[in-house]
Design a protein around this motif. Structure first.
Motif, PDB file in Angstrom:
ATOM      1  N   LYS A 230       0.831  -1.202   0.000  1.00 18.18           N
ATOM      2  CA  LYS A 230       0.000   0.000   0.000  1.00 18.18           C
ATOM      3  C   LYS A 230       0.863   1.249   0.000  1.00 18.18           C
ATOM      4  O   LYS A 230       0.536   2.238  -0.657  1.00 18.18           O
ATOM      5  CB  LYS A 230      -0.930   0.010   1.217  1.00 18.18           C
ATOM      6  CG  LYS A 230      -2.087  -0.936   1.072  1.00 18.18           C
ATOM      7  CD  LYS A 230      -3.049  -0.819   2.231  1.00 18.18           C
ATOM      8  CE  LYS A 230      -4.227  -1.743   2.029  1.00 18.18           C
ATOM      9  NZ  LYS A 230      -5.240  -1.583   3.063  1.00 18.18           N
ATOM     10  N   GLY A 231       1.972   1.237   0.739  1.00 13.67           N
ATOM     11  CA  GLY A 231       2.871   2.386   0.765  1.00 13.67           C
ATOM     12  C   GLY A 231       3.442   2.678  -0.613  1.00 13.67           C
ATOM     13  O   GLY A 231       3.552   3.843  -1.019  1.00 13.67           O
ATOM     14  N   LYS A 232       3.795   1.627  -1.337  1.00 19.19           N
ATOM     15  CA  LYS A 232       4.314   1.816  -2.694  1.00 19.19           C
ATOM     16  C   LYS A 232       3.249   2.450  -3.581  1.00 19.19           C
ATOM     17  O   LYS A 232       3.532   3.352  -4.365  1.00 19.19           O
ATOM     18  CB  LYS A 232       4.761   0.481  -3.288  1.00 19.19           C
ATOM     19  CG  LYS A 232       6.035  -0.060  -2.691  1.00 19.19           C
ATOM     20  CD  LYS A 232       6.383  -1.408  -3.288  1.00 19.19           C
ATOM     21  CE  LYS A 232       7.614  -2.001  -2.637  1.00 19.19           C
ATOM     22  NZ  LYS A 232       7.927  -3.329  -3.174  1.00 19.19           N
ATOM     23  N   ARG A 233       2.022   1.964  -3.449  1.00 16.91           N
ATOM     24  CA  ARG A 233       0.936   2.517  -4.270  1.00 16.91           C
ATOM     25  C   ARG A 233       0.655   3.974  -3.904  1.00 16.91           C
ATOM     26  O   ARG A 233       0.417   4.803  -4.773  1.00 16.91           O
ATOM     27  CB  ARG A 233      -0.324   1.679  -4.125  1.00 16.91           C
ATOM     28  CG  ARG A 233      -0.209   0.338  -4.805  1.00 16.91           C
ATOM     29  CD  ARG A 233      -1.541  -0.405  -4.780  1.00 16.91           C
ATOM     30  NE  ARG A 233      -1.425  -1.712  -5.370  1.00 16.91           N
ATOM     31  CZ  ARG A 233      -1.609  -1.961  -6.651  1.00 16.91           C
ATOM     32  NH1 ARG A 233      -1.909  -0.986  -7.464  1.00 16.91           N
ATOM     33  NH2 ARG A 233      -1.494  -3.179  -7.111  1.00 16.91           N
ATOM     34  N   TYR A 234       0.655   4.291  -2.606  1.00 18.53           N
ATOM     35  CA  TYR A 234       0.445   5.677  -2.183  1.00 18.53           C
ATOM     36  C   TYR A 234       1.569   6.573  -2.707  1.00 18.53           C
ATOM     37  O   TYR A 234       1.328   7.700  -3.128  1.00 18.53           O
ATOM     38  CB  TYR A 234       0.365   5.795  -0.658  1.00 18.53           C
ATOM     39  CG  TYR A 234      -1.000   5.512  -0.097  1.00 18.53           C
ATOM     40  CD1 TYR A 234      -2.111   6.250  -0.480  1.00 18.53           C
ATOM     41  CD2 TYR A 234      -1.190   4.501   0.827  1.00 18.53           C
ATOM     42  CE1 TYR A 234      -3.364   5.992   0.033  1.00 18.53           C
ATOM     43  CE2 TYR A 234      -2.441   4.233   1.357  1.00 18.53           C
ATOM     44  CZ  TYR A 234      -3.521   4.990   0.953  1.00 18.53           C
ATOM     45  OH  TYR A 234      -4.755   4.727   1.483  1.00 18.53           O
ATOM     46  N   GLY A 235       2.795   6.077  -2.662  1.00 21.09           N
ATOM     47  CA  GLY A 235       3.926   6.853  -3.172  1.00 21.09           C
ATOM     48  C   GLY A 235       3.794   7.123  -4.656  1.00 21.09           C
ATOM     49  O   GLY A 235       4.006   8.253  -5.119  1.00 21.09           O
ATOM     50  N   LYS A 236       3.423   6.095  -5.395  1.00 15.14           N
ATOM     51  CA  LYS A 236       3.245   6.267  -6.840  1.00 15.14           C
ATOM     52  C   LYS A 236       2.097   7.232  -7.123  1.00 15.14           C
ATOM     53  O   LYS A 236       2.208   8.115  -7.974  1.00 15.14           O
ATOM     54  CB  LYS A 236       2.963   4.920  -7.497  1.00 15.14           C
ATOM     55  CG  LYS A 236       2.915   4.993  -9.021  1.00 15.14           C
ATOM     56  CD  LYS A 236       2.535   3.651  -9.642  1.00 15.14           C
ATOM     57  CE  LYS A 236       3.704   2.701  -9.615  1.00 15.14           C
ATOM     58  NZ  LYS A 236       3.422   1.446 -10.358  1.00 15.14           N
ATOM     59  N   GLY A 237       0.998   7.081  -6.398  1.00 16.80           N
ATOM     60  CA  GLY A 237      -0.148   7.982  -6.576  1.00 16.80           C
ATOM     61  C   GLY A 237       0.203   9.419  -6.230  1.00 16.80           C
ATOM     62  O   GLY A 237      -0.199  10.346  -6.927  1.00 16.80           O
ATOM     63  N   GLY A 238       0.977   9.605  -5.150  1.00 23.14           N
ATOM     64  CA  GLY A 238       1.403  10.951  -4.768  1.00 23.14           C
ATOM     65  C   GLY A 238       2.286  11.582  -5.835  1.00 23.14           C
ATOM     66  O   GLY A 238       2.159  12.772  -6.148  1.00 23.14           O
TER      67      GLY A 238
END
Length: 131
Positions: free
Chosen positions: A52-60
């Motif tokens: 989830k952290g990776k996805r949030y980082g990519k989304g950010g």
């Protein structure tokens, strides 16, 4: 006693222990299994949070790119406004008019923001909680 309920020494029960196994060993095994279960769940939760952290980082990062593209588009619109006003007016006058409109919009936004912050002050609670 029927055949299904009788156990011979050394046989195991449906739960995996022998019928004459001491309670202390059963408690120890249960404690070990619980510890292993909790550790497994923690590893699973950690892997899920990493994903989830990776996805949030990519989304950010994508939102940041969208913000930059939007800012550049706004600059292009400002330049287009100046160019449109430069047809009947000198370029310097068109740029001055657009700058004055943008400054007025910034001032209105700043005063509205100041008013909102003043209404929110002080940051501490106004009355103590009763809990």
């Amino acid at each position: 006693m029927d055949q299904a309920s009788r156990h011979t020494p050394g046989s195991t029960t449906a739960r995996g222990g022998t019928p004459d196994e001491p309670v202390g060993e059963l408690v120890q095994r249960a404690s070990q299994q619980l510890t292993e279960l909790v550790r497994g769940e923690m590893r699973l939760a950690q892997a899920e949070m990493t994903e989830k952290g990776k996805r949030y980082g990519k989304g950010g990062g994508l939102f940041g790119g969208a913000g930059l593209a939007g800012f550049l588009a706004l600059q292009a619109l400002v330049a287009a406004g100046i160019a449109a006003l430069a047809v009947p007016l000198p370029v310097w006058a068109a740029a001055l008019i657009v700058a004055a409109v943008l400054a007025a919009a910034a001032a209105v936004l700043a005063l509205t923001g100041k008013k909102e912050v003043a209404q929110a002050a002080p940051p501490a609670p106004s009355r103590p909680s009763t809990a």
